[in-house]
Motif scaffolding. Structure first.
Motif, PDB file in Angstrom:
ATOM      1  N   PRO A  40      37.086  23.609  14.159  1.00  9.87           N
ATOM      2  CA  PRO A  40      37.888  24.936  14.364  1.00  9.87           C
ATOM      3  C   PRO A  40      37.121  26.280  13.961  1.00  9.87           C
ATOM      4  O   PRO A  40      37.592  27.341  14.465  1.00  9.87           O
ATOM      5  CB  PRO A  40      38.765  24.708  13.169  1.00  9.87           C
ATOM      6  N   LEU A  41      36.210  26.183  13.100  1.00 10.98           N
ATOM      7  CA  LEU A  41      35.730  27.709  12.833  1.00 10.98           C
ATOM      8  C   LEU A  41      34.910  28.347  13.654  1.00 10.98           C
ATOM      9  O   LEU A  41      34.556  29.413  13.871  1.00 10.98           O
ATOM     10  CB  LEU A  41      35.180  27.767  11.322  1.00 10.98           C
ATOM     11  N   THR A  42      34.117  27.316  14.251  1.00 10.35           N
ATOM     12  CA  THR A  42      33.117  27.719  15.577  1.00 10.35           C
ATOM     13  C   THR A  42      33.598  27.580  16.908  1.00 10.35           C
ATOM     14  O   THR A  42      33.026  27.791  17.886  1.00 10.35           O
ATOM     15  CB  THR A  42      31.828  27.018  15.376  1.00 10.35           C
ATOM     16  N   GLN A  43      34.889  26.858  17.007  1.00  8.03           N
ATOM     17  CA  GLN A  43      35.451  26.522  18.425  1.00  8.03           C
ATOM     18  C   GLN A  43      34.594  25.961  19.331  1.00  8.03           C
ATOM     19  O   GLN A  43      34.224  26.107  20.445  1.00  8.03           O
ATOM     20  CB  GLN A  43      36.012  27.993  18.924  1.00  8.03           C
ATOM     21  N   GLN A  44      33.934  24.782  18.640  1.00  9.37           N
ATOM     22  CA  GLN A  44      32.966  23.799  19.452  1.00  9.37           C
ATOM     23  C   GLN A  44      33.635  22.700  19.395  1.00  9.37           C
ATOM     24  O   GLN A  44      34.306  22.072  18.365  1.00  9.37           O
ATOM     25  CB  GLN A  44      31.446  23.662  18.590  1.00  9.37           C
ATOM     26  N   ALA A  45      33.525  21.862  20.692  1.00  9.53           N
ATOM     27  CA  ALA A  45      34.222  20.434  20.783  1.00  9.53           C
ATOM     28  C   ALA A  45      33.008  19.828  21.422  1.00  9.53           C
ATOM     29  O   ALA A  45      32.559  19.646  22.556  1.00  9.53           O
ATOM     30  CB  ALA A  45      35.334  20.494  21.783  1.00  9.53           C
ATOM     31  N   TYR A  46      32.880  18.707  20.653  1.00 16.00           N
ATOM     32  CA  TYR A  46      31.975  17.300  20.934  1.00 16.00           C
ATOM     33  C   TYR A  46      32.826  16.530  21.480  1.00 16.00           C
ATOM     34  O   TYR A  46      33.732  15.714  21.102  1.00 16.00           O
ATOM     35  CB  TYR A  46      31.141  17.010  19.606  1.00 16.00           C
ATOM     36  N   VAL A  47      32.331  16.219  22.748  1.00 17.81           N
ATOM     37  CA  VAL A  47      33.189  15.064  23.739  1.00 17.81           C
ATOM     38  C   VAL A  47      32.232  14.157  24.263  1.00 17.81           C
ATOM     39  O   VAL A  47      31.275  14.470  24.734  1.00 17.81           O
ATOM     40  CB  VAL A  47      33.740  15.930  24.946  1.00 17.81           C
ATOM     41  N   GLY A  48      32.969  12.749  24.132  1.00 12.21           N
ATOM     42  CA  GLY A  48      32.060  11.771  24.645  1.00 12.21           C
ATOM     43  C   GLY A  48      32.941  10.910  25.191  1.00 12.21           C
ATOM     44  O   GLY A  48      34.072  10.361  24.673  1.00 12.21           O
ATOM     45  N   ILE A  49      32.662  10.386  26.376  1.00 10.74           N
ATOM     46  CA  ILE A  49      33.232   9.285  27.055  1.00 10.74           C
ATOM     47  C   ILE A  49      32.094   8.294  27.526  1.00 10.74           C
ATOM     48  O   ILE A  49      31.292   8.576  28.462  1.00 10.74           O
ATOM     49  CB  ILE A  49      34.017   9.818  28.784  1.00 10.74           C
ATOM     50  N   PRO A  50      32.324   7.013  26.792  1.00 12.17           N
ATOM     51  CA  PRO A  50      31.132   6.144  26.998  1.00 12.17           C
ATOM     52  C   PRO A  50      31.018   5.937  28.470  1.00 12.17           C
ATOM     53  O   PRO A  50      31.575   5.656  29.103  1.00 12.17           O
ATOM     54  CB  PRO A  50      31.206   5.253  26.116  1.00 12.17           C
ATOM     55  N   GLY A  51      29.602   5.894  29.008  1.00 12.29           N
ATOM     56  CA  GLY A  51      29.182   5.647  30.134  1.00 12.29           C
ATOM     57  C   GLY A  51      29.622   6.734  31.285  1.00 12.29           C
ATOM     58  O   GLY A  51      29.285   6.548  32.532  1.00 12.29           O
ATOM     59  N   HIS A  52      29.994   8.001  30.687  1.00 14.56           N
ATOM     60  CA  HIS A  52      30.266   8.990  31.657  1.00 14.56           C
ATOM     61  C   HIS A  52      29.588  10.323  31.384  1.00 14.56           C
ATOM     62  O   HIS A  52      28.889  11.012  32.065  1.00 14.56           O
ATOM     63  CB  HIS A  52      31.874   9.074  31.919  1.00 14.56           C
ATOM     64  N   GLU A  53      30.009  10.884  30.287  1.00 13.42           N
ATOM     65  CA  GLU A  53      29.517  12.230  29.705  1.00 13.42           C
ATOM     66  C   GLU A  53      29.354  12.179  28.220  1.00 13.42           C
ATOM     67  O   GLU A  53      30.220  11.731  27.328  1.00 13.42           O
ATOM     68  CB  GLU A  53      30.216  13.274  30.370  1.00 13.42           C
ATOM     69  N   ALA A  54      28.408  12.950  27.695  1.00 13.71           N
ATOM     70  CA  ALA A  54      28.338  13.395  26.074  1.00 13.71           C
ATOM     71  C   ALA A  54      28.066  14.976  26.226  1.00 13.71           C
ATOM     72  O   ALA A  54      27.253  15.267  26.784  1.00 13.71           O
ATOM     73  CB  ALA A  54      27.552  12.519  25.439  1.00 13.71           C
ATOM     74  N   ARG A  55      28.972  15.789  25.862  1.00 16.22           N
ATOM     75  CA  ARG A  55      28.832  17.035  26.032  1.00 16.22           C
ATOM     76  C   ARG A  55      29.515  17.854  24.873  1.00 16.22           C
ATOM     77  O   ARG A  55      30.411  17.497  23.995  1.00 16.22           O
ATOM     78  CB  ARG A  55      29.512  17.872  27.224  1.00 16.22           C
ATOM     79  N   VAL A  56      28.707  19.220  24.452  1.00 15.18           N
ATOM     80  CA  VAL A  56      29.470  20.049  23.489  1.00 15.18           C
ATOM     81  C   VAL A  56      30.002  21.076  24.332  1.00 15.18           C
ATOM     82  O   VAL A  56      29.380  21.951  25.246  1.00 15.18           O
ATOM     83  CB  VAL A  56      28.519  20.391  22.455  1.00 15.18           C
ATOM     84  N   TYR A  57      31.077  21.357  24.274  1.00 17.66           N
ATOM     85  CA  TYR A  57      31.773  22.605  24.840  1.00 17.66           C
ATOM     86  C   TYR A  57      32.198  23.777  23.876  1.00 17.66           C
ATOM     87  O   TYR A  57      32.275  23.537  22.807  1.00 17.66           O
ATOM     88  CB  TYR A  57      33.149  22.288  25.274  1.00 17.66           C
ATOM     89  N   ARG A  58      31.915  25.001  24.097  1.00 19.06           N
ATOM     90  CA  ARG A  58      32.035  25.989  23.275  1.00 19.06           C
ATOM     91  C   ARG A  58      33.113  27.024  24.005  1.00 19.06           C
ATOM     92  O   ARG A  58      33.259  27.369  25.080  1.00 19.06           O
ATOM     93  CB  ARG A  58      30.560  26.915  23.374  1.00 19.06           C
ATOM     94  N   GLY A  59      34.295  27.016  23.003  1.00 23.02           N
ATOM     95  CA  GLY A  59      35.387  27.953  23.435  1.00 23.02           C
ATOM     96  C   GLY A  59      35.283  29.281  23.150  1.00 23.02           C
ATOM     97  O   GLY A  59      34.200  29.628  22.263  1.00 23.02           O
ATOM     98  N   PRO A  60      36.246  30.032  23.589  1.00 26.69           N
ATOM     99  CA  PRO A  60      37.313  29.599  24.309  1.00 26.69           C
ATOM    100  C   PRO A  60      37.230  29.555  25.886  1.00 26.69           C
ATOM    101  O   PRO A  60      37.957  28.973  26.861  1.00 26.69           O
ATOM    102  CB  PRO A  60      38.303  30.786  24.041  1.00 26.69           C
ATOM    103  N   MET A  61      35.874  30.026  26.215  1.00 23.37           N
ATOM    104  CA  MET A  61      35.889  29.817  27.746  1.00 23.37           C
ATOM    105  C   MET A  61      35.295  28.466  28.297  1.00 23.37           C
ATOM    106  O   MET A  61      35.185  28.282  29.487  1.00 23.37           O
ATOM    107  CB  MET A  61      34.684  30.861  28.281  1.00 23.37           C
ATOM    108  N   TRP A  62      34.842  27.750  27.449  1.00 25.19           N
ATOM    109  CA  TRP A  62      34.388  26.175  27.468  1.00 25.19           C
ATOM    110  C   TRP A  62      33.183  26.012  28.264  1.00 25.19           C
ATOM    111  O   TRP A  62      33.200  25.301  29.307  1.00 25.19           O
ATOM    112  CB  TRP A  62      35.458  25.460  28.143  1.00 25.19           C
ATOM    113  N   SER A  63      32.125  26.880  28.059  1.00 27.88           N
ATOM    114  CA  SER A  63      31.057  26.560  28.625  1.00 27.88           C
ATOM    115  C   SER A  63      30.341  25.286  27.878  1.00 27.88           C
ATOM    116  O   SER A  63      30.743  24.906  26.699  1.00 27.88           O
ATOM    117  CB  SER A  63      29.878  27.766  28.313  1.00 27.88           C
ATOM    118  N   TYR A  64      29.502  24.653  28.449  1.00 25.56           N
ATOM    119  CA  TYR A  64      28.948  23.270  27.755  1.00 25.56           C
ATOM    120  C   TYR A  64      27.336  23.137  28.219  1.00 25.56           C
ATOM    121  O   TYR A  64      26.898  23.572  29.101  1.00 25.56           O
ATOM    122  CB  TYR A  64      29.781  22.096  28.421  1.00 25.56           C
ATOM    123  N   SER A  65      27.170  22.151  27.206  1.00 19.31           N
ATOM    124  CA  SER A  65      25.608  21.500  27.574  1.00 19.31           C
ATOM    125  C   SER A  65      25.759  20.100  27.014  1.00 19.31           C
ATOM    126  O   SER A  65      26.696  19.688  26.537  1.00 19.31           O
ATOM    127  CB  SER A  65      24.601  22.454  26.697  1.00 19.31           C
TER     128      SER A  65
END
Length: 281
Positions: A125-150
């Motif tokens: 919450p304090l950095t507005q970062q979301a670590y997202v994983g879908i096994p077999g598909h993608e693993a990314r960190v999204y940076r809000g509020p515009m949701w750029s990712y790596s």
């Protein structure tokens, strides 16, 4: 199973909303006030606010799926064995860190299907970062509020280089110490990095840590999102029997003790499991 990638955008926005509610409480007067639950764990207004937002939002995104949250009623928790596919949520993982003002707390959201986590989000919450994983598909960190990712990729162990072991500063028992001694004997130099809540899963998934052993109690909503994230990034979350953790299989919602690693193919882990280190004090 639905197109899981289509869920990411609405889940990011939902995490942003719940995270803002947590941040508002974190910076407000009286943020250190709490009540004790039946297991003596703390419950804050931030926990409840996040739960309400997440429950309503998930109901809107997937009205056909039930929700199991740490703050769900006992009646709802009792129904869970009838569910094959459902959301498992910790609205505020790291409430003690929230109260201690460390900033090391997260929102954990996992989609469970047939006892396995098939999607996980760990939101800071304090950095507005979301670590997202879908096994077999993608693993990314999204940076809000515009949701750029790596993209995320766990790292391989390199013989002769230090191993970074992640642990909670609040959990230091004899079984963990036995594990660390075994690693020093069989691997070499160990570097400790202590952090709170599910942040340790994020560090392993991002290649910033190698190993996270857990020999103290936690619940299934503490691990499900992290397991999805690790498996998506190339890592693994294994019980002490060497098998991936499974969910909603037992009467208890307590999680089994586990080993999280970024390089599960390394033979070191099979040796550790075979040694019996950490199985008992």
């Amino acid at each position: 199973m639905r197109d899981l990638s289509a869920l990411i955008s609405p889940l990011l926005e939902l995490s942003l909303s719940a995270g803002q509610a947590i941040a508002d409480h974190y910076y407000a007067p009286g943020a250190d006030q709490y009540q004790s639950k039946g297991d003596d764990s703390p419950l804050t207004q931030a926990d409840l606010a996040s739960h309400d937002i997440l429950a309503a939002g998930l109901q809107q995104i997937t009205p056909e799926l039930p929700i199991l949250s740490e703050e769900s009623s006992d009646e709802d928790k009792a129904k869970r064995h009838d569910w094959t596919t459902f959301w498992m949520v910790d609205p505020l993982d790291g409430t003690k860190e929230f109260l201690a003002r460390t900033g090391e707390f997260t929102i954990n959201i996992a989609l469970i299907d047939d006892h396995q986590p098939v999607l996980g989000i760990i939101y800071l919450p304090l950095t507005q970062q979301a670590y997202v994983g879908i096994p077999g598909h993608e693993a990314r960190v999204y940076r809000g509020p515009m949701w750029s990712y790596s993209d995320l990729l766990s790292r391989s162990l390199v013989q002769g280089s230090p191993m970074t072991v992640l642990a909670s500063r609040r959990h230091r028992g004899p079984r963990l110490q036995s594990c660390l001694r075994w690693l020093e004997e069989h691997w070499g130099e160990i570097e400790r990095d202590n952090s709170g809540s599910a942040l340790k899963f994020c560090q392993v998934a991002a290649g910033k840590g190698d190993f996270y052993p857990r020999y103290s109690p936690c619940c299934e909503w503490d691990t499900a999102a992290g397991q999805a994230l690790l498996e998506a990034s190339g890592g693994a979350l294994l019980g002490l029997d060497g098998a991936p953790l499974r969910y909603n299989c037992r009467d208890t919602l307590l999680s089994a003790d586990f080993l999280a690693m970024g390089d599960p193919a390394n033979p070191l882990w099979a040796q550790l499991l075979a040694s019996g280190v950490g199985l008992s004090e």
